[in-house]
Write a protein that holds these residues in place. Sequence first.
Motif, PDB file in Angstrom:
ATOM      1  N   UNK A   3       7.737   0.120  -4.744  1.00 19.74           N
ATOM      2  CA  UNK A   3       7.106   0.767  -4.483  1.00 19.74           C
ATOM      3  C   UNK A   3       6.015   1.549  -4.907  1.00 19.74           C
ATOM      4  N   UNK A   4       5.031   1.697  -4.163  1.00 23.91           N
ATOM      5  CA  UNK A   4       3.935   2.225  -4.348  1.00 23.91           C
ATOM      6  C   UNK A   4       2.908   3.033  -3.470  1.00 23.91           C
ATOM      7  N   UNK A   5       2.671   3.800  -3.210  1.00 22.94           N
ATOM      8  CA  UNK A   5       1.675   4.050  -2.144  1.00 22.94           C
ATOM      9  C   UNK A   5       0.463   3.637  -1.584  1.00 22.94           C
ATOM     10  N   UNK A   6       0.140   3.498  -0.510  1.00 22.70           N
ATOM     11  CA  UNK A   6      -0.674   2.217   0.461  1.00 22.70           C
ATOM     12  C   UNK A   6       0.185   0.892   0.758  1.00 22.70           C
ATOM     13  N   UNK A   7       1.304   0.622   0.107  1.00 22.30           N
ATOM     14  CA  UNK A   7       1.664  -0.629   0.333  1.00 22.30           C
ATOM     15  C   UNK A   7       2.900  -0.663   1.365  1.00 22.30           C
ATOM     16  N   UNK A   8       1.869  -2.126   2.022  1.00 19.64           N
ATOM     17  CA  UNK A   8       3.138  -2.501   3.329  1.00 19.64           C
ATOM     18  C   UNK A   8       4.807  -2.807   3.217  1.00 19.64           C
ATOM     19  N   UNK A   9       5.273  -2.154   3.374  1.00 14.01           N
ATOM     20  CA  UNK A   9       6.657  -2.499   3.236  1.00 14.01           C
ATOM     21  C   UNK A   9       7.841  -3.375   4.562  1.00 14.01           C
ATOM     22  N   UNK A  10       8.927  -3.919   4.687  1.00 13.87           N
ATOM     23  CA  UNK A  10       9.411  -4.016   5.194  1.00 13.87           C
ATOM     24  C   UNK A  10      11.058  -3.542   5.076  1.00 13.87           C
ATOM     25  N   UNK A  11      11.527  -3.200   5.714  1.00 12.34           N
ATOM     26  CA  UNK A  11      12.479  -1.541   5.904  1.00 12.34           C
ATOM     27  C   UNK A  11      13.803  -1.914   6.607  1.00 12.34           C
ATOM     28  N   UNK A  12      14.555  -0.855   6.633  1.00  7.90           N
ATOM     29  CA  UNK A  12      15.541  -1.224   7.717  1.00  7.90           C
ATOM     30  C   UNK A  12      16.643   0.539   7.982  1.00  7.90           C
ATOM     31  N   UNK A  13      15.716   0.874   9.092  1.00  8.31           N
ATOM     32  CA  UNK A  13      16.718   2.200   9.490  1.00  8.31           C
ATOM     33  C   UNK A  13      18.172   2.441   9.495  1.00  8.31           C
ATOM     34  N   UNK A  14      18.266   3.644   8.098  1.00  5.06           N
ATOM     35  CA  UNK A  14      19.616   3.636   8.016  1.00  5.06           C
ATOM     36  C   UNK A  14      19.892   4.652   8.455  1.00  5.06           C
ATOM     37  N   UNK A  56       8.437  -2.024  10.111  1.00 11.67           N
ATOM     38  CA  UNK A  56       7.037  -2.128   9.128  1.00 11.67           C
ATOM     39  C   UNK A  56       7.193  -0.934   8.571  1.00 11.67           C
ATOM     40  N   UNK A  57       6.812  -0.453   7.352  1.00  6.28           N
ATOM     41  CA  UNK A  57       6.839   0.246   6.679  1.00  6.28           C
ATOM     42  C   UNK A  57       5.393   0.382   5.599  1.00  6.28           C
ATOM     43  N   UNK A  58       4.842   1.607   5.978  1.00  6.89           N
ATOM     44  CA  UNK A  58       3.648   1.618   5.105  1.00  6.89           C
ATOM     45  C   UNK A  58       3.927   3.283   4.197  1.00  6.89           C
ATOM     46  N   UNK A  59       4.205   2.536   2.347  1.00  4.45           N
ATOM     47  CA  UNK A  59       4.359   4.036   1.331  1.00  4.45           C
ATOM     48  C   UNK A  59       2.930   4.827   1.727  1.00  4.45           C
TER      49      UNK A  59
END
Length: 137
Positions: A3-14, A56-59
């Motif tokens: 988890x770092x600013x600028x990274x694009x990751x996949x997540x789940x809406x909770x 897909x989210x960007x930090x």
Amino acid sequence: MTLMAGNILEGTVVNITNFGAFVEVEGKTGLVHISEVADSFVKDIRLHLKEQDKVKVKVISIDDNGKISLSIKQANIRKKSVKPAEFDWNSDKKANNANNFEDIMSRFLKESEEKLQDVKKHQDLKGGKGYSKRNFG
């Protein structure tokens, strides 16, 4: 991926609230503010997301307290290829536009000259180049 600013990751809406959605990414939960859900104005976030959606989210940032700010719209920005505009140099329309421009400029210059002459005549009738202080006070 960490988890770092600028990274694009996949997540789940909770969880979904009126102001945004909480998304779990790599075992931690971050907030996607309602303004970061879509490119267009979002009045009701529930029309765009529901719980358990994979997104897909960007930090955007991680503050000193560990709060994670995320963005869906920034993660989905695709690089748009810029194509040069097609331009027909031989078009008669372009010649007409050029003539129209010349006509417009000629009219503008003529009207401007007439107005300038009127102002000069008005100043001459008033008796000079400017107004004296005694007229104002």
